[in-house]
Design an enzyme around this catalytic site. Sequence first.
Site, PDB file in Angstrom:
ATOM      1  N   ALA A 140       0.846  -1.197   0.000  1.00 12.41           N
ATOM      2  CA  ALA A 140       0.000   0.000   0.000  1.00 12.41           C
ATOM      3  C   ALA A 140       0.882   1.248   0.000  1.00 12.41           C
ATOM      4  O   ALA A 140       2.007   1.214   0.501  1.00 12.41           O
ATOM      5  CB  ALA A 140      -0.881  -0.018   1.235  1.00 12.41           C
ATOM      6  N   GLU A 153      -0.028  -9.370  -0.733  1.00  9.12           N
ATOM      7  CA  GLU A 153      -1.451  -9.729  -0.595  1.00  9.12           C
ATOM      8  C   GLU A 153      -2.128  -9.811  -1.964  1.00  9.12           C
ATOM      9  O   GLU A 153      -2.970 -10.675  -2.200  1.00  9.12           O
ATOM     10  CB  GLU A 153      -2.153  -8.716   0.313  1.00  9.12           C
ATOM     11  CG  GLU A 153      -1.662  -8.855   1.759  1.00  9.12           C
ATOM     12  CD  GLU A 153      -2.271  -7.833   2.690  1.00  9.12           C
ATOM     13  OE1 GLU A 153      -1.925  -6.650   2.535  1.00  9.12           O
ATOM     14  OE2 GLU A 153      -3.093  -8.205   3.533  1.00  9.12           O
ATOM     15  N   GLU A 187       3.723  -5.178   7.533  1.00 11.63           N
ATOM     16  CA  GLU A 187       2.802  -4.151   8.052  1.00 11.63           C
ATOM     17  C   GLU A 187       2.963  -3.915   9.547  1.00 11.63           C
ATOM     18  O   GLU A 187       2.827  -2.795  10.036  1.00 11.63           O
ATOM     19  CB  GLU A 187       1.350  -4.549   7.759  1.00 11.63           C
ATOM     20  CG  GLU A 187       0.926  -4.388   6.308  1.00 11.63           C
ATOM     21  CD  GLU A 187       1.235  -5.594   5.437  1.00 11.63           C
ATOM     22  OE1 GLU A 187       2.094  -6.425   5.840  1.00 11.63           O
ATOM     23  OE2 GLU A 187       0.640  -5.713   4.362  1.00 11.63           O
ATOM     24  N   GLY A 223       0.883  -5.117   0.943  1.00 14.25           N
ATOM     25  CA  GLY A 223      -0.232  -5.238   0.002  1.00 14.25           C
ATOM     26  C   GLY A 223       0.208  -5.860  -1.320  1.00 14.25           C
ATOM     27  O   GLY A 223      -0.597  -6.495  -2.012  1.00 14.25           O
TER      28      GLY A 223
HETATM   29  C1  LIG Z   1      -9.758  -1.448   3.831  1.00 14.03           C
HETATM   30  C2  LIG Z   1      -8.399  -0.993   3.590  1.00 14.03           C
HETATM   31  C3  LIG Z   1      -7.427  -2.039   3.836  1.00 14.03           C
HETATM   32  C4  LIG Z   1      -6.063  -1.487   3.739  1.00 14.03           C
HETATM   33  C5  LIG Z   1      -5.147  -2.577   3.933  1.00 14.03           C
HETATM   34  C6  LIG Z   1      -3.753  -2.178   3.796  1.00 14.03           C
HETATM   35  C7  LIG Z   1      -2.931  -3.427   3.928  1.00 14.03           C
HETATM   36  C8  LIG Z   1      -1.619  -3.244   3.337  1.00 14.03           C
HETATM   37  C9  LIG Z   1      -0.750  -2.452   3.923  1.00 14.03           C
HETATM   38  C10 LIG Z   1       0.571  -2.261   3.340  1.00 14.03           C
HETATM   39  O1  LIG Z   1       0.923  -2.748   2.312  1.00 14.03           O
HETATM   40  S1  LIG Z   1       1.552  -1.224   4.227  1.00 14.03           S
HETATM   41  C11 LIG Z   1       3.040  -1.171   3.295  1.00 14.03           C
HETATM   42  C12 LIG Z   1       3.808  -2.408   3.494  1.00 14.03           C
HETATM   43  N1  LIG Z   1       5.063  -2.283   2.825  1.00 14.03           N
HETATM   44  C13 LIG Z   1       6.127  -1.818   3.425  1.00 14.03           C
HETATM   45  O2  LIG Z   1       6.133  -1.525   4.588  1.00 14.03           O
HETATM   46  C14 LIG Z   1       7.348  -1.679   2.565  1.00 14.03           C
HETATM   47  C15 LIG Z   1       7.995  -0.378   2.816  1.00 14.03           C
HETATM   48  N2  LIG Z   1       9.158  -0.220   1.976  1.00 14.03           N
HETATM   49  C16 LIG Z   1      10.349  -0.778   2.266  1.00 14.03           C
HETATM   50  O3  LIG Z   1      10.527  -1.494   3.231  1.00 14.03           O
HETATM   51  C17 LIG Z   1      11.477  -0.451   1.346  1.00 14.03           C
HETATM   52  O4  LIG Z   1      11.094   0.643   0.587  1.00 14.03           O
HETATM   53  C18 LIG Z   1      11.869  -1.616   0.418  1.00 14.03           C
HETATM   54  C19 LIG Z   1      10.650  -2.238  -0.211  1.00 14.03           C
HETATM   55  C20 LIG Z   1      12.620  -2.685   1.227  1.00 14.03           C
HETATM   56  C21 LIG Z   1      12.796  -1.083  -0.696  1.00 14.03           C
HETATM   57  O5  LIG Z   1      13.925  -0.485  -0.115  1.00 14.03           O
HETATM   58  P1  LIG Z   1      14.885   0.441  -0.988  1.00 14.03           P
HETATM   59  O6  LIG Z   1      16.032   0.790  -0.089  1.00 14.03           O
HETATM   60  O7  LIG Z   1      15.142  -0.187  -2.279  1.00 14.03           O
HETATM   61  O8  LIG Z   1      14.052   1.729  -1.304  1.00 14.03           O
HETATM   62  P2  LIG Z   1      13.580   2.880  -0.334  1.00 14.03           P
HETATM   63  O9  LIG Z   1      14.600   3.949  -0.326  1.00 14.03           O
HETATM   64  O10 LIG Z   1      13.158   2.323   0.966  1.00 14.03           O
HETATM   65  O11 LIG Z   1      12.267   3.393  -1.047  1.00 14.03           O
HETATM   66  C22 LIG Z   1      12.337   4.178  -2.243  1.00 14.03           C
HETATM   67  C23 LIG Z   1      11.314   5.274  -2.135  1.00 14.03           C
HETATM   68  O12 LIG Z   1      10.017   4.667  -2.098  1.00 14.03           O
HETATM   69  C24 LIG Z   1       9.312   5.106  -0.949  1.00 14.03           C
HETATM   70  N3  LIG Z   1       8.466   3.997  -0.478  1.00 14.03           N
HETATM   71  C25 LIG Z   1       8.869   2.756  -0.190  1.00 14.03           C
HETATM   72  N4  LIG Z   1       7.816   2.009   0.168  1.00 14.03           N
HETATM   73  C26 LIG Z   1       6.741   2.798   0.104  1.00 14.03           C
HETATM   74  C27 LIG Z   1       5.362   2.600   0.346  1.00 14.03           C
HETATM   75  N5  LIG Z   1       4.863   1.408   0.735  1.00 14.03           N
HETATM   76  N6  LIG Z   1       4.532   3.635   0.181  1.00 14.03           N
HETATM   77  C28 LIG Z   1       4.995   4.839  -0.217  1.00 14.03           C
HETATM   78  N7  LIG Z   1       6.293   5.099  -0.467  1.00 14.03           N
HETATM   79  C29 LIG Z   1       7.144   4.080  -0.311  1.00 14.03           C
HETATM   80  C30 LIG Z   1      10.387   5.475   0.059  1.00 14.03           C
HETATM   81  O13 LIG Z   1       9.887   6.379   0.993  1.00 14.03           O
HETATM   82  C31 LIG Z   1      11.453   6.075  -0.837  1.00 14.03           C
HETATM   83  O14 LIG Z   1      11.038   7.386  -1.109  1.00 14.03           O
HETATM   84  P3  LIG Z   1      12.136   8.545  -1.206  1.00 14.03           P
HETATM   85  O15 LIG Z   1      12.817   8.588   0.129  1.00 14.03           O
HETATM   86  O16 LIG Z   1      13.041   8.150  -2.319  1.00 14.03           O
HETATM   87  O17 LIG Z   1      11.330   9.773  -1.476  1.00 14.03           O
END
Ligand SMILES: CCCCCCC/C=C/C(=O)SCCNC(=O)CCNC(=O)[C@H](O)C(C)(C)COP(=O)(O)OP(=O)(O)OC[C@H]1O[C@@H](n2cnc3c(N)ncnc32)[C@H](O)[C@@H]1OP(=O)(O)O
Length: 731
Positions: free
Chosen positions: A60, A103, A123, A100
């Site tokens: 997400a 998922e 999450e 997500g």
């Molecule tokens: C009824 C409604 C139901 C809703 C249900 C919702 C259920 C689902 C929830 C979720 O999915 S919550 C999100 C779960 N995912 C995460 O927590 C992953 C988070 N990201 C990471 O751990 C890392 O980014 C990575 C995947 C391991 C990749 O690492 P890497 O070092 O390659 O890159 P980063 O520098 O971390 O990221 C680049 C850039 O992207 C931004 N970003 C990363 N993940 C997200 C995200 N999930 N959403 C928005 N933005 C994200 C991160 O902030 C970086 O941004 P900048 O710093 O470059 O601006």
Amino acid sequence: MANYSVRNQVAIISLCSPPVNALSSDVRRGILDSLKKAEQDVKVAAIVICGEGRTFCVGADITEFKSEFKTFPNLFELVDILESSPKPIVAAIHGHAFGGGLEVALACHYRVALSSAKLALPEVKLGILPGAGGTQRLPRLIGIDSSMQWIAFGDEYSAQIAANIGIIDRIFPSNADILESAVQYAQSIIGKSLINRRVSKLPVKDASKVSHIMEKYKQIVGKKSRGAIAPMVCLEAIKHAALLPYVEGMKKERMGIEALMGSDQSKSLIYMFFAERQVRNWTIPGTGINSKNTKPIKVEKVAVIGLGTMGRGIVLSLLKAGIKHVSVMELNKTARENGLLFIKNILEGYAARGTISETQKRSMVDALKPVSNFEMLKDTDLVIEAVFESMSIKKDIFAKLGQVCKPSAVLATNTSALDVDEIAMVTPKPKQVVGMHFFAPAHVMKLLENVRGSKSSPQVIATAMNMGQRMGKVTVLVGNCHGFVGNRMFRHYTVETDFMLEEGAYPEQVDTVLKKFGFAMGRYQVGDLSGNDIGYRMRTKFEMTNKQQPPGAPERERHGVRYCPLADFLVESGRLGYKSDGKGWFRYLGKNRELTVDNEVTSMIDSYRRRNKIVPRKINGEEIIERALYPLINEGFKILEEGIASNPMEIDLILVHGYAWPRHTGGPMFYAHLIGLPKILRVIERHWNNAGLREPHWEPSKMLVRLVKNHGNPDIMSWTTLERETVRSAL
Ligand SMILES: CCCCCCC/C=C/C(=O)SCCNC(=O)CCNC(=O)[C@H](O)C(C)(C)COP(=O)(O)OP(=O)(O)OC[C@H]1O[C@@H](n2cnc3c(N)ncnc32)[C@H](O)[C@@H]1OP(=O)(O)O
């Protein structure tokens, strides 16, 4: 958004939202629209969902959490629509399938992946649960036990591990074209029945053992994630997968995510997530110099001076970062031999556990270059001095480095409190000198506090910052002051908790309250673990210890300021902690070093109170939290005010990663933001008025006072800007 195309009967839906294909409302809408097209197109017999660019999908979009429930389709709705598609859907995973993203893949009928792909339901690390069916589908695929392991801790797993337990149907080599491979795979499953491919319809294999498994994980979570709510809610949701039909389980999952999303803990963890990324964009306050406009020096050859506890860990961090030439200099033969042996043993351990390959291990060992004199460091790009914390020894070393090293070499001192400028002044080029404060053990701890001296050049700072990032550390740039950020703030925590011992609390009571707050260990157990003699040595330097006082000197005062000598008595009676036969503030018994209260310490505290005519009073948990944590927060504002840190995120990262401040409260500054600045100030002012000049750590920060007076309770993201505006308008 998502792109749509058709290739040989296979529709391709590719997520396209750089850099990481987070599932924003646009992406979700794009998937749904493409799915409809594919379902309506009679020429399409199978569908592949893949990600464009570097990754499949990281889950997400965290920046859209607030509106997640409002826009159609939300993730919760999208996954059920995907799973019920009459045409087979294959998830083609490369890079990450996280949250997500995984998922969505679980809702597809097949999952294929490159061997290099990583999968996770992280999450819980954002204080929520996998609320798009993750807690209900995963147990149906891999059982309750493994699901609890995956979901309650949120760790990432390799595609191979995921394949071994049944998440991934086919692995392709890491250099394969994931889309091409997935399309071929999709063609091979055309016409096959989808019965048994819809995960929500599968039974949970180990459902009958759910109570037993639940108990096991409750115990582990209770210890590992002290004070965090989400892990327990995750376990509950998974339990429902075993006990209830899918639809009912989903209702429970929904209740769980609605309770967690927007909670203080989730806000704190999301703040931490962005802070860890934001900190890479360092800046020197008030100069316009920052990471964007400054390039680091190219570093190929690094040297570490000193192979004690710190030096060994630093060498290992450099080797892990892939530095191919690490000179090590330790003039004491035994220390050198022990240090090198330690490093080699750790590398052996990594190789045995599969963290690194045999080839990587060999190349790391080859990279180690023992050197015996300063001359041999003349073409080194970066020297990190990690010797004993003594100004004279360090100055001596820097004077020599200044003579032999090439002019462009960056000279870094690993000090936890000494004045970086004073060290720099002994070299002919103080602008080449910078502080790199590692935390022990340096190969394990994630934090690196880099200290800019008043003369450090922007390029030198950029090089130290870049090196920290190469080592995979949360690298924070701070200004030069005694104790920098972490130790300067943390001192007040120990000082004020000791005052509470004088007044009526006991170590076990203080530690219990702090552990309930979320610290893995209380202040006194930490002292015992790291050695109570460390603080004693520091106090000795400032002539504060009990033994250094002349006869008749007031027992509870030093240099005109309130002082508690209980920690001195402890050390002077030989109770250094774990290392002195398990005797410190507590007594540690048996092989497991079980913590017990020691009557000797209780008597020491009681007799000290009697001697000083202190009538003990009851100190409750609220007071312990306020007095242990608010002085530290107050100091954090002073640090911001002085420009030692450029924003509150930097302070919070330091305390969370270096001092075990509970991550789910977001660090001291974010915690203050959650409590509200007016209340924080009220408490600090109350203590200051009671204590007065004798307890300077309660003197309210001017910045805190200004923020509250001028803005009430401003958002944490605006603190430094508002402060700058106020100061500018006063000029
Ligand atoms: C009824 C409604 C139901 C809703 C249900 C919702 C259920 C689902 C929830 C979720 O999915 S919550 C999100 C779960 N995912 C995460 O927590 C992953 C988070 N990201 C990471 O751990 C890392 O980014 C990575 C995947 C391991 C990749 O690492 P890497 O070092 O390659 O890159 P980063 O520098 O971390 O990221 C680049 C850039 O992207 C931004 N970003 C990363 N993940 C997200 C995200 N999930 N959403 C928005 N933005 C994200 C991160 O902030 C970086 O941004 P900048 O710093 O470059 O601006």
